[in-house]
Design an enzyme around this catalytic site. Structure first.
Site, PDB file in Angstrom:
ATOM      1  N   ARG A 109       0.842  -1.189   0.000  1.00  0.00           N
ATOM      2  CA  ARG A 109       0.000   0.000   0.000  1.00  0.00           C
ATOM      3  C   ARG A 109       0.877   1.238   0.000  1.00  0.00           C
ATOM      4  O   ARG A 109       1.699   1.432   0.898  1.00  0.00           O
ATOM      5  CB  ARG A 109      -0.910  -0.023   1.231  1.00  0.00           C
ATOM      6  CG  ARG A 109      -2.015   1.012   1.122  1.00  0.00           C
ATOM      7  CD  ARG A 109      -3.180   0.639   1.971  1.00  0.00           C
ATOM      8  NE  ARG A 109      -2.824   0.723   3.381  1.00  0.00           N
ATOM      9  CZ  ARG A 109      -3.644   1.141   4.317  1.00  0.00           C
ATOM     10  NH1 ARG A 109      -4.867   1.482   4.009  1.00  0.00           N
ATOM     11  NH2 ARG A 109      -3.272   1.182   5.565  1.00  0.00           N
ATOM     12  N   THR A 113      -0.779   7.633  -1.300  1.00  0.00           N
ATOM     13  CA  THR A 113      -2.085   7.528  -1.984  1.00  0.00           C
ATOM     14  C   THR A 113      -2.986   6.480  -1.332  1.00  0.00           C
ATOM     15  O   THR A 113      -4.183   6.448  -1.596  1.00  0.00           O
ATOM     16  CB  THR A 113      -1.882   7.113  -3.449  1.00  0.00           C
ATOM     17  OG1 THR A 113      -1.309   5.780  -3.451  1.00  0.00           O
ATOM     18  CG2 THR A 113      -0.977   8.049  -4.193  1.00  0.00           C
ATOM     19  N   ASP A 205      -2.383 -10.651  12.962  1.00  0.00           N
ATOM     20  CA  ASP A 205      -1.732 -10.566  11.653  1.00  0.00           C
ATOM     21  C   ASP A 205      -1.408 -11.983  11.184  1.00  0.00           C
ATOM     22  O   ASP A 205      -0.557 -12.665  11.769  1.00  0.00           O
ATOM     23  CB  ASP A 205      -0.463  -9.718  11.749  1.00  0.00           C
ATOM     24  CG  ASP A 205       0.136  -9.477  10.373  1.00  0.00           C
ATOM     25  OD1 ASP A 205       0.138  -8.314   9.934  1.00  0.00           O
ATOM     26  OD2 ASP A 205       0.570 -10.459   9.724  1.00  0.00           O
ATOM     27  N   ASP A 208       2.326 -12.626  10.235  1.00  0.00           N
ATOM     28  CA  ASP A 208       3.200 -12.706  11.414  1.00  0.00           C
ATOM     29  C   ASP A 208       2.976 -14.003  12.180  1.00  0.00           C
ATOM     30  O   ASP A 208       3.927 -14.620  12.666  1.00  0.00           O
ATOM     31  CB  ASP A 208       2.947 -11.515  12.347  1.00  0.00           C
ATOM     32  CG  ASP A 208       3.613 -10.242  11.851  1.00  0.00           C
ATOM     33  OD1 ASP A 208       4.570 -10.355  11.046  1.00  0.00           O
ATOM     34  OD2 ASP A 208       3.182  -9.155  12.235  1.00  0.00           O
TER      35      ASP A 208
HETATM   36  N1  URA Z   1      -4.465  -8.798   7.703  1.00  0.00           N
HETATM   37  C1  URA Z   1      -4.222  -9.608   8.747  1.00  0.00           C
HETATM   38  O1  URA Z   1      -3.268 -10.374   8.732  1.00  0.00           O
HETATM   39  N2  URA Z   1      -5.045  -9.565   9.801  1.00  0.00           N
HETATM   40  C2  URA Z   1      -6.126  -8.765   9.866  1.00  0.00           C
HETATM   41  O2  URA Z   1      -6.858  -8.794  10.858  1.00  0.00           O
HETATM   42  C3  URA Z   1      -6.359  -7.908   8.769  1.00  0.00           C
HETATM   43  C4  URA Z   1      -5.517  -7.942   7.701  1.00  0.00           C
END
Ligand code: URA
Length: 214
Positions: A109, A113, A205, A208
């Site tokens: 991203r 923008t 995430d 992660d």
């Molecule tokens: N990407 C992720 O890994 N977790 C989320 O909750 C949203 C986007």
């Protein structure tokens, strides 16, 4: 606005999927277990995503008799992983579909923008002739996967499906508005997105947690 599920959204709420997903959501689940669960769930999701693949009959001989046996028709599938978290879903899918071709697409991203910018893309040249399953575990805002599908359409992909693990209502709506022709398969649609773009309650995430980077 209340969430209105599009007609081509399939929530794969099989008890096995729900149980494994709950284990993945738990923040105390270690990386190795998270990875293994993701692999198992992706196989179960692939089973649903492939439910309506066309079948053609082919004459074979069993040890007992001849028969017209059903086989999946047409060229092999392509699975396109949206980097990096898509790779977690890809592995389990390949357990079930070992001959599938594989594509990768990477987007980030732009901080100014806020638009998705493509930094990598490699897909089979004959993608136009193949059924394409796009895999990305978290359908959060929906912006990056909507952009990924637009790029794949520019490359000629026509018969597409999106497979995600978890979705936010906002992401489902955004993706469906951009690509109403692309069916969505997911294990759950959660409550909402928070101000940081995380799915609530979600699982954190996904990248992660599967790669142990935090
Ligand atoms: N990407 C992720 O890994 N977790 C989320 O909750 C949203 C986007």
């Amino acid at each position: 606005m209340p969430f209105k599920a599009p007609h081509n959204l399939t929530v794969v709420n099989h008890p096995l999927v729900l149980h494994k997903l709950s284990l993945m959501r738990d923040k105390t689940t270690p990386t190795a277990v998270f990875r293994q669960l993701l692999r198992e769930i992706s196989l179960l999701l692939a089973y649903e995503v492939c439910r309506d693949l066309p079948i053609a009959l082919k004459r074979i001989e069993t040890p007992v008799a001849a028969m017209d046996a059903p086989f999946i028709k047409g060229k092999k599938l392509v699975i396109v992983s949206v980097l990096r978290a898509g790779n977690g879903l890809l592995e389990g899918m390949l357990d079930l579909l070992p001959s599938a071709r594989v594509g990768h697409i990477g987007l980030y991203r732009d901080p100014k923008t806020l638009q998705p910018v493509q930094y990598y893309m490699k897909v089979p040249e004959d993608i136009a002739e193949r059924q394409t399953i796009v895999v990305d575990p978290m359908l959060a805002t929906g912006n990056s996967v909507a952009a990924a599908v637009s790029r794949l359409k520019e490359k000629g992909a026509r018969d597409l499906r999106l497979c995600t693990l978890l979705s936010a209502p906002e992401g489902v709506t955004r993706f469906h508005d951009a690509h109403p022709d692309v069916p969505i398969f997911t294990a759950a649609v959660d409550e909402k997105l928070n101000e940081h773009g995380y799915i609530v309650p979600g699982l954190g995430d996904a990248g992660d947690r599967m790669f142990g980077t935090k």
